[in-house]
Design a protein around this motif. Structure first.
Motif, PDB file in Angstrom:
ATOM      1  N   THR A   2     -23.847 -42.756 -69.695  1.00 14.85           N
ATOM      2  CA  THR A   2     -24.307 -41.562 -68.983  1.00 14.85           C
ATOM      3  C   THR A   2     -23.947 -41.699 -67.513  1.00 14.85           C
ATOM      4  OG1 THR A   2     -26.452 -42.582 -68.747  1.00 14.85           O
ATOM      5  CG2 THR A   2     -26.201 -41.008 -70.532  1.00 14.85           C
ATOM      6  N   SER A   3     -23.812 -40.597 -66.847  1.00 12.02           N
ATOM      7  CA  SER A   3     -23.318 -40.625 -65.466  1.00 12.02           C
ATOM      8  C   SER A   3     -24.400 -41.044 -64.486  1.00 12.02           C
ATOM      9  CB  SER A   3     -22.768 -39.247 -65.081  1.00 12.02           C
ATOM     10  OG  SER A   3     -23.812 -38.291 -65.224  1.00 12.02           O
ATOM     11  N   ASP A   4     -25.690 -40.989 -64.867  1.00 14.69           N
ATOM     12  CA  ASP A   4     -26.738 -41.261 -63.881  1.00 14.69           C
ATOM     13  C   ASP A   4     -27.249 -42.691 -63.930  1.00 14.69           C
ATOM     14  OD1 ASP A   4     -27.969 -41.088 -66.263  1.00 14.69           O
ATOM     15  OD2 ASP A   4     -29.611 -39.777 -65.619  1.00 14.69           O
ATOM     16  N   LYS A   6     -27.801 -46.119 -62.500  1.00 17.01           N
ATOM     17  CA  LYS A   6     -27.786 -46.650 -61.134  1.00 17.01           C
ATOM     18  C   LYS A   6     -27.214 -48.068 -61.147  1.00 17.01           C
ATOM     19  CE  LYS A   6     -28.989 -46.247 -56.754  1.00 17.01           C
ATOM     20  NZ  LYS A   6     -28.298 -45.238 -55.928  1.00 17.01           N
ATOM     21  N   GLY A  35     -31.471 -46.438 -64.951  1.00 17.29           N
ATOM     22  CA  GLY A  35     -31.086 -45.096 -64.508  1.00 17.29           C
ATOM     23  C   GLY A  35     -31.467 -44.811 -63.075  1.00 17.29           C
ATOM     24  N   GLN A  36     -30.813 -43.837 -62.488  1.00 17.31           N
ATOM     25  CA  GLN A  36     -31.156 -43.372 -61.140  1.00 17.31           C
ATOM     26  C   GLN A  36     -32.608 -42.902 -61.119  1.00 17.31           C
ATOM     27  OE1 GLN A  36     -29.459 -42.885 -58.036  1.00 17.31           O
ATOM     28  NE2 GLN A  36     -31.529 -42.244 -57.464  1.00 17.31           N
ATOM     29  N   GLU A  38     -35.208 -44.457 -62.008  1.00 17.84           N
ATOM     30  CA  GLU A  38     -36.023 -44.964 -63.112  1.00 17.84           C
ATOM     31  C   GLU A  38     -36.905 -46.128 -62.636  1.00 17.84           C
ATOM     32  OE1 GLU A  38     -35.353 -46.088 -67.842  1.00 17.84           O
ATOM     33  OE2 GLU A  38     -33.793 -46.554 -66.411  1.00 17.84           O
ATOM     34  N   ASP A  71     -24.073 -47.979 -58.733  1.00 18.02           N
ATOM     35  CA  ASP A  71     -23.281 -46.774 -58.499  1.00 18.02           C
ATOM     36  C   ASP A  71     -21.809 -47.041 -58.815  1.00 18.02           C
ATOM     37  OD1 ASP A  71     -25.546 -45.390 -57.637  1.00 18.02           O
ATOM     38  OD2 ASP A  71     -25.309 -46.144 -55.595  1.00 18.02           O
ATOM     39  N   ASP A 158     -32.360 -47.820 -51.652  1.00 18.63           N
ATOM     40  CA  ASP A 158     -32.304 -46.952 -52.832  1.00 18.63           C
ATOM     41  C   ASP A 158     -33.023 -47.605 -54.004  1.00 18.63           C
ATOM     42  OD1 ASP A 158     -30.809 -45.183 -51.508  1.00 18.63           O
ATOM     43  OD2 ASP A 158     -28.916 -45.597 -52.545  1.00 18.63           O
ATOM     44  N   SER A 189     -38.484 -41.096 -55.229  1.00 14.32           N
ATOM     45  CA  SER A 189     -37.428 -41.146 -56.254  1.00 14.32           C
ATOM     46  C   SER A 189     -36.525 -42.363 -56.124  1.00 14.32           C
ATOM     47  CB  SER A 189     -36.583 -39.864 -56.223  1.00 14.32           C
ATOM     48  OG  SER A 189     -35.734 -39.859 -55.114  1.00 14.32           O
ATOM     49  N   THR A 191     -35.194 -46.083 -57.255  1.00 10.25           N
ATOM     50  CA  THR A 191     -35.071 -46.808 -58.513  1.00 10.25           C
ATOM     51  C   THR A 191     -35.832 -48.122 -58.354  1.00 10.25           C
ATOM     52  OG1 THR A 191     -32.872 -45.863 -58.767  1.00 10.25           O
ATOM     53  CG2 THR A 191     -33.405 -47.782 -60.142  1.00 10.25           C
TER      54      THR A 191
END
Lengths: 263, 260
Positions: A2-4, A6, A35-36, A38, A71, A158, A189, A191
């Motif tokens: 999946t693209s998201d 992290k 995940g981003q 998560e 990323d 992040d 938000s 991670t």
């Protein structure tokens, strides 16, 4: 893929040179995706290499094999986008509470007044107003850990990497800090990847629990946590759903701990 | 409050006072010939006769040499010790030199320094520098080497450069060790400065001790030694007070060196 995603760990391995010659395989073939935004916890029996895995995500420890990307870029060292909170002994004891929190702020592109405002806000968040000019030695263990968390948040990373940050705290302080962490996570938000051996903590805090095997450490299973996050803490922790998921994870960790004991 | 601060100081005076009383009594009762060992009373008398006019310029000369040599040694010692702790190549290069001079009395360099710099100021400063640099290097090396890695990692995760890491984490974390090295160095500084002055100098307390000793004026010689003793003791007390203030953050009850 999946693209998201992290952070992606692919077939990560870590081998240490043993003291008397020879090699110890600490982690072997560990793979996971975070995940981003998560909140993931990693649980496992003691000595399974969970901290080492976290240090490798942090870029502090080199991996022997496999890849870790953030990323989609490989992690090759520490970076400001990944903040870490250790179990203890990581504050700078020669700096006061305020100076510790200003340390990362001074290394960001902020004006002097922005630095002071942000430090004051973080000191307020951790409830240490009035203790700004105290040294760490003058604080209790719980207060020190709150400063350590505030200092990491001051760098505005992040990703938050947390290595059993509440392990040394008393039960009441631990619950307060856990709820504070949840509040920060929801508000920002970020991670979060948290290491713990406390299964209840893992279920209460995270969306997903990764379970590590006994040494050599590997991610052998994961449990998606489904809880009604709107419930107050005491209702959440006493619900049937909580107990069921907690037991599921606990049994898997226990199985690994027993396996470790038999070797 | 005041009594509480003064009391430990008074306790420290107990043994010197007893020693001085026994000394005075032995000379007065004739157990010791005052030709060989003047009594404290005679020494005090000699001190009064010399007065500030004779003693202060010599004291100032000695203290100035000690201050310059000590200061240069502190700067060079911290930088060299840090470099050796950070770079194993620097350590490999400098360690044999330092280790080989470890057991040599530093004052044995003095004849060589006279050859290079002549009599006077620089041979003494240089020997003070050499004597002081060694403990500072050794303690700095240990201090920097033993900085807990979690503190270094924390700093790295805030995006510090190597230079920033050194000045903002490694050096302050090593200060407790570095200051122990400097305190030892301060003691060495007095020892070698006096020894040096006795050999080469035309001024300074060491020169005074030597010339009174040679001239057989023992009460005056002892008077100068007493002045030296007091000054060295006060210097150490002041340095300790400075350390206590500078390291007020240090958790001394904690063996792991400073708490979280």
């Amino acid at each position: 893929m999946t693209s998201d995603a992290k952070i992606v760990l692919a077939n990560v391995g870590k081998t240490f040179k043993a003291a008397g010659g020879g090699e110890v395989v600490a982690i072997s073939d560990a793979s996971a995706r975070i995940g981003q935004g998560e909140f993931v916890t990693i649980v496992g029996p003691s000595g399974c290499g969970k901290s080492t895995l976290l240090y490798m995500i942090g870029g502090f420890v080199d991996r022997t094999s496999g890849t870790i990307t953030m990323d989609a870029r490989p992690i090759e060292g520490p970076g400001v986008e990944r903040g870490i909170v250790f179990q203890e002994y990581a504050l700078f004891p020669w700096l006061t509470v305020q100076q510790n929190i200003l340390y990362p702020l001074k290394r960001r592109k902020l004006s002097k007044s922005q630095q002071m405002d942000e430090a004051a806000r973080l000191i307020d968040v951790i409830g240490l107003g009035g203790f700004e000019h105290r040294f760490p030695r003058e604080l209790s263990g719980g207060m020190r850990q709150r400063v350590a968390i505030a200092r990491t948040l001051a760098a505005d990373p992040d990703v938050l990497l947390l290595d059993e940050p509440f392990g040394a705290l008393d039960a009441q302080t631990r619950e307060i800090m856990q709820d504070e962490l949840l509040r920060v996570w929801r508000a920002t938000s970020k991670t979060v990847c948290l290491i713990t051996h406390d299964v209840t903590e893992a279920i209460y805090l995270s969306q997903r629990v990764l379970i590590m095997s006994a040494r050599p450490g590997r991610i052998i299973d994961e449990v998606q946590v489904n809880l009604d996050r709107e419930l107050p803490r005491e209702e959440c922790e006493t619900s049937a759903a909580f107990a069921e998921q907690r037991n599921a994870v606990w049994l898997k960790v226990r199985h690994e701990a027993l396996a470790a004991g038999m070797r | 409050m005041l009594l509480g601060r003064v009391q430990p100081f008074l306790k420290q005076l107990l043994s010197p006072v007893i020693l001085v009383l026994i000394w005075e009594a032995s000379v007065r009762l004739g157990f010791v010939d005052s030709e060989f060992l003047p009594s404290p009373g005679q020494i005090l008398q000699a001190m009064r006769e010399m007065g500030a006019a004779e003693l202060l310029p010599e004291l100032a000369a000695t203290l100035f040499r000690i201050a310059i040599g000590f200061f240069i040694a502190a700067v060079v010692g911290v930088l060299l010790g840090s470099w050796m702790a950070i770079s194993s190549r620097a350590n490999g290069f400098f360690y044999p030199i330092l280790a080989s001079t470890y057991a040599i009395p530093k004052s044995s360099f003095i004849p060589l320094f006279i050859l290079w710099f002549g009599l006077g100021f620089w041979p003494i400063v240089l020997v003070v520098f050499i004597a002081c640099a060694l403990p500072v290097v050794v303690y700095t090396f240990h201090g920097i080497s033993e900085v807990p890695k979690l503190r270094v990692w924390s700093a790295l995760s805030f995006g510090v450069s190597r230079r920033d890491l050194f000045w903002s984490v490694l050096l302050p974390a090593a200060m407790p060790e570095i200051l122990v090295g400097m305190r030892i160095a301060l003691g060495f500084a007095f020892t070698v400065a006096i020894a040096g002055e006795m050999i080469v100098s035309t001024t300074g307390l060491g020169k005074l001790i030597f010339s009174y000793g040679e001239g057989g004026v023992y009460p005056s010689m002892f008077a100068v030694i007493c002045v030296l003793l007091i000054v060295a003791y006060v210097a150490d007390l002041l340095f300790m007070a400075f350390i206590d203030y500078y390291l007020r953050w240090l958790d001394r009850g904690h063996s792991s060196g400073g708490g979280a």
